[in-house]
Design an enzyme around this catalytic site. Structure first.
Site, PDB file in Angstrom:
ATOM      1  N   CYS A 276      48.518 -56.642 -44.476  1.00  0.00           N
ATOM      2  CA  CYS A 276      49.643 -57.441 -43.960  1.00  0.00           C
ATOM      3  C   CYS A 276      50.224 -58.445 -44.947  1.00  0.00           C
ATOM      4  CB  CYS A 276      49.197 -58.180 -42.706  1.00  0.00           C
ATOM      5  SG  CYS A 276      48.695 -57.066 -41.395  1.00  0.00           S
TER       6      CYS A 276
HETATM    7  N1  NAD Z   1      45.233 -53.837 -39.897  1.00  0.00           N
HETATM    8  C1  NAD Z   1      45.692 -54.956 -39.370  1.00  0.00           C
HETATM    9  O1  NAD Z   1      44.938 -55.917 -39.253  1.00  0.00           O
HETATM   10  C2  NAD Z   1      47.129 -55.083 -38.871  1.00  0.00           C
HETATM   11  C3  NAD Z   1      47.482 -56.261 -38.197  1.00  0.00           C
HETATM   12  C4  NAD Z   1      48.765 -56.392 -37.701  1.00  0.00           C
HETATM   13  C5  NAD Z   1      49.694 -55.374 -37.900  1.00  0.00           C
HETATM   14  N2  NAD Z   1      49.347 -54.239 -38.578  1.00  0.00           N
HETATM   15  C6  NAD Z   1      50.371 -53.210 -38.706  1.00  0.00           C
HETATM   16  O2  NAD Z   1      50.052 -52.105 -37.875  1.00  0.00           O
HETATM   17  C7  NAD Z   1      50.461 -50.889 -38.488  1.00  0.00           C
HETATM   18  C8  NAD Z   1      49.275 -49.959 -38.613  1.00  0.00           C
HETATM   19  O3  NAD Z   1      48.305 -50.572 -39.429  1.00  0.00           O
HETATM   20  P1  NAD Z   1      46.802 -50.115 -39.461  1.00  0.00           P
HETATM   21  O4  NAD Z   1      46.077 -51.220 -40.157  1.00  0.00           O
HETATM   22  O5  NAD Z   1      46.312 -49.696 -38.124  1.00  0.00           O
HETATM   23  O6  NAD Z   1      46.919 -48.826 -40.420  1.00  0.00           O
HETATM   24  P2  NAD Z   1      45.821 -47.698 -40.666  1.00  0.00           P
HETATM   25  O7  NAD Z   1      46.133 -47.102 -41.983  1.00  0.00           O
HETATM   26  O8  NAD Z   1      44.457 -48.230 -40.404  1.00  0.00           O
HETATM   27  O9  NAD Z   1      46.109 -46.633 -39.535  1.00  0.00           O
HETATM   28  C9  NAD Z   1      47.244 -45.873 -39.456  1.00  0.00           C
HETATM   29  C10 NAD Z   1      46.881 -44.511 -38.917  1.00  0.00           C
HETATM   30  O10 NAD Z   1      48.088 -43.772 -38.740  1.00  0.00           O
HETATM   31  C11 NAD Z   1      47.838 -42.433 -39.111  1.00  0.00           C
HETATM   32  N3  NAD Z   1      49.114 -41.803 -39.399  1.00  0.00           N
HETATM   33  C12 NAD Z   1      49.902 -41.902 -40.488  1.00  0.00           C
HETATM   34  N4  NAD Z   1      51.027 -41.204 -40.325  1.00  0.00           N
HETATM   35  C13 NAD Z   1      50.972 -40.658 -39.094  1.00  0.00           C
HETATM   36  C14 NAD Z   1      51.844 -39.825 -38.349  1.00  0.00           C
HETATM   37  N5  NAD Z   1      53.019 -39.445 -38.833  1.00  0.00           N
HETATM   38  N6  NAD Z   1      51.448 -39.443 -37.130  1.00  0.00           N
HETATM   39  C15 NAD Z   1      50.258 -39.830 -36.633  1.00  0.00           C
HETATM   40  N7  NAD Z   1      49.398 -40.627 -37.290  1.00  0.00           N
HETATM   41  C16 NAD Z   1      49.747 -41.029 -38.503  1.00  0.00           C
HETATM   42  C17 NAD Z   1      46.909 -42.545 -40.281  1.00  0.00           C
HETATM   43  O11 NAD Z   1      46.175 -41.331 -40.491  1.00  0.00           O
HETATM   44  C18 NAD Z   1      45.995 -43.685 -39.826  1.00  0.00           C
HETATM   45  O12 NAD Z   1      44.893 -43.207 -39.077  1.00  0.00           O
HETATM   46  C19 NAD Z   1      51.077 -51.295 -39.829  1.00  0.00           C
HETATM   47  O13 NAD Z   1      52.455 -51.434 -39.667  1.00  0.00           O
HETATM   48  C20 NAD Z   1      50.460 -52.649 -40.101  1.00  0.00           C
HETATM   49  O14 NAD Z   1      51.285 -53.440 -40.924  1.00  0.00           O
HETATM   50  C21 NAD Z   1      48.059 -54.078 -39.064  1.00  0.00           C
END
Ligand code: NAD
Length: 442
Positions: A276
């Protein structure tokens, strides 16, 4: 039965797209509250793990997954045609930056195109991925309104389907707050969209915070993360200034924190990490250019925070010099590889940058991390390195130990008793009651 009724009697099918750090805990919350949840991901490994009832994220226990899967409340698939069976679809896919540090919207757009193939009347779609203001309105809305499945006519938002943005505020491994106890900001494309989206989150989250539009919700998330990035940059800058003056920033922050109003403590470190804070602010920088505005605070904060690993390496050279050594050829052990303590998340970890910089300067580098047995390949790095065992004997082999991540499990006393010199970027040794003339701060 209308969608709100289905949500309230928990018969609504919930589809979560992207089963990562955000999507997996959210899926578990809905399943735990009695909803039928189907997780969608392109990563077949994650699906296999989930269907076996196993976790692939260290701080999320397998028991919860096993329970939900065995009760038939949670499933996972890569068959996106099943989106047809979902009443609510929540998108939690990545939003990284590309090599030019511009928003990479390919995951969100790819997912939205897939949803558009299966969209039918009565569904709600909510985007949770962090993004720039306007994404929901300008990218998702036209794709869904013009979905092929609408036949000749167009789907009308707020009537045929519903669309909202609700940012995730996950803080992995925070023992005080988890998905269900963190208030959730929600912005709907229409009044009806907002009503349905808040009704949905109210089933699993302690408090919803409705705002007037998806763009306000998108901007809220960016404000939160920009606020952190700028404040961290400020203390990083002050750390460098005070260090020249022989003043310890950590002592200053502790003293300032006694002010009961108008001060919030932020802490310096070896550089920003995680999905983030190093990334999200630049989503706004990119969008602001369209409006002919340079986001100077964001850029300056980025510059200062990006410099921190270089500062640590300069400090390492100073410490080695004190012991009549030079970095070239010295053995350096990095303590901690993940971007923050007590988790196994390596994304944007400053430890990787430190390893790169030390290798470039021809130091002999190793790392140790109880959560990261081997360094994973990332977009930028591919170090074939394994975590070394942390013992009194192994520590003695190094000319310098650099603490990058302050894991609770490290035996600080044992490390300090055996290390020739320590460079602590998190004030971890002092916080653990250890002071010594061979411990330096960076
Ligand atoms: N990790 C955090 O603490 C956090 C906190 C707030 C916001 N976010 C936001 O949330 C969103 C997701 O982050 P995350 O940390 O969970 O990411 P992540 O990489 O852990 O998970 C994303 C998942 O999406 C899957 N994926 C990718 N493309 C795909 C598709 N086309 N169809 C289906 N699945 C698909 C990936 O294989 C992965 O499992 C981002 O925008 C991030 O900025 C994350």
């Amino acid at each position: 039965m209308d969608l709100i009724e289905k949500i309230q009697n928990k018969s609504a099918n919930i589809g979560i797209i992207g089963l990562g750090y955000v999507g997996l805990p959210l899926s578990l919350e809905f399943a735990n509250k009695g909803f039928n949840v189907l997780g969608f991901d392109l990563d077949e490994n994650k699906i296999k793990y989930l269907m076996r009832g196993e976790s692939y994220i260290k701080h999320i226990g397998s028991e919860k997954i096993k329970k939900s899967v065995s009760e038939g409340k949670l499933g996972a698939t890569s068959d996106f045609a099943k989106i047809t069976d979902m009443d609510a679809i929540i998108i939690c896919v990545p939003t990284p930056l590309n090599e030019y540090r511009e928003p990479d919207m390919s995951y969100v757009v790819g997912t939205a195109n897939t949803i558009a193939k299966y969209l039918h009347k009565g569904q709600i779609i909510i985007l949770e991925s962090t993004t720039y203001p306007g994404t929901t309105k300008d990218i998702l809305l036209p794709l869904f309104e013009n979905a092929k499945s609408s036949g000749n006519g167009k789907f009308k938002v707020g009537k045929d389907f519903f669309l909202a943005f609700s940012p995730e505020r996950e803080d992995p491994n925070n023992s005080k707050y988890s998905t269900s106890t963190i208030p959730k900001v929600v912005g709907g494309m229409t009044e009806e969209c907002l009503k349905i989206a808040t009704a949905l989150y109210e089933q699993v989250i302690v408090k919803t915070v409705p705002v007037s539009s998806p763009s306000v919700a998108e901007a809220t998330k960016l404000l939160e993360n920009i606020y952190r990035s700028v404040n961290i940059a400020l203390v990083n800058e002050l750390k460098m200034v005070f260090d020249r003056m022989d003043i310890d920033i950590w002592e200053v922050i502790a003293a300032a924190s006694t002010k009961p109003f108008g001060f919030t403590a932020f802490y310096p470190g070896p550089g920003l990490g995680g999905h983030c804070i190093p990334i999200d602010p630049f989503y706004l920088t990119w969008k602001a250019r369209e409006y002919e505005i340079n986001t100077k605070f964001i850029e300056l904060a980025g510059e200062i925070n990006t410099y921190q690993p270089y500062y640590v390496v300069d400090k390492a050279i100073e410490v080695l010099n004190k012991n009549k050594l030079h970095l070239n050829g010295s053995r350096v052990l990095i303590l901690g590889a993940s971007y923050k303590k007590d988790i196994d998340d390596m994304r944007e970890s400053p430890s990787l940058k430190l390893i790169e910089l030390f290798i470039k300067r021809e130091a002999l580098v190793d790392y140790t991390d109880p959560y990261i047995p081997t360094l994973p390949k990332t977009r930028k790095y591919n170090f074939a390195m394994e975590s070394v065992d942390l013992t009194a004997e192994s520590i003695k082999n190094y000319d310098l130990v650099v603490l990058s991540t302050d894991h609770t499990d490290f035996d600080y006393k044992m490390i300090s008793s055996n290390a020739k010199a320590i460079l602590d970027t998190r004030n971890a040794f002092e916080r653990n009651g250890i002071k010594s003339s061979s411990i330096y701060k960076a």
